[in-house]
Design a protein around this motif. Structure first.
Motif: not given
Length: 156
Positions: A61-81
């Motif tokens: 019924q409700k998405i409580e949290f979405e990240f990032p709010e804007k999708t531009k450059d979103s790949w740089t906001k995440f990392s993987y290990s």
């Protein structure tokens, strides 16, 4: 009368479903998802053309949290290990995978440590950790895809 009742039921179900927020937009595909032990949903999704990545958390019924709010450059906001260890006579094999991002003083770590899955949220000021456990049987997809696809920066 039956014809009208059927039409009303269809219209009601369409209008109710239109209020429910979607975890995936038509141009997206899920990379990794699971249901938490308190019946919330975690979805890590990407645009089908790899234009962006997005994390969503909440209920149907409700998405409580979405990240990032804007999708531009979103790949740089995440990392993987990850940590990979082969099995042998003296130890079990391990394949631990993590996707990390930070937002407003918190670090989020989505983990897939077969059979465990979940999210660890760390307050960066106090180092207090909150654990949100997932239900392993609801897991779909995996984080291993980031090991070789070059979409996320790999960290230690």
């Amino acid at each position: 009368m039956k014809k009208y009742a059927f039409t009303i039921i269809i219209l009601l179900s369409v209008s109710i479903s239109s209020y429910a927020q979607k975890y995936l937009l038509p141009n997206e595909e899920a990379i990794f998802s699971f249901q938490t032990k308190n019946n919330k949903r975690v979805v890590l999704a990407k645009d089908k053309a790899n234009a962006y990545i997005v994390y969503r958390f909440g209920t149907a019924q409700k998405i409580e949290f979405e990240f990032p709010e804007k999708t531009k450059d979103s790949w740089t906001k995440f990392s993987y290990s990850f940590y990979l260890r082969g099995g042998g006579a003296q130890n079990d094999a391990m394949d631990l995978n993590y996707v990390h991002f930070s937002n407003k003083g918190y670090k989020y770590t989505i983990y897939d440590k077969q059979p465990e899955t979940g999210i660890t949220i760390t307050n960066l000021k106090t180092n207090k950790e909150t654990e949100i456990e997932g239900k392993p049987k609801t897991r779909k997809g995996n984080l291993i895809v980031f090991r070789d696809n070059g979409l996320l920066k790999i960290t230690e």
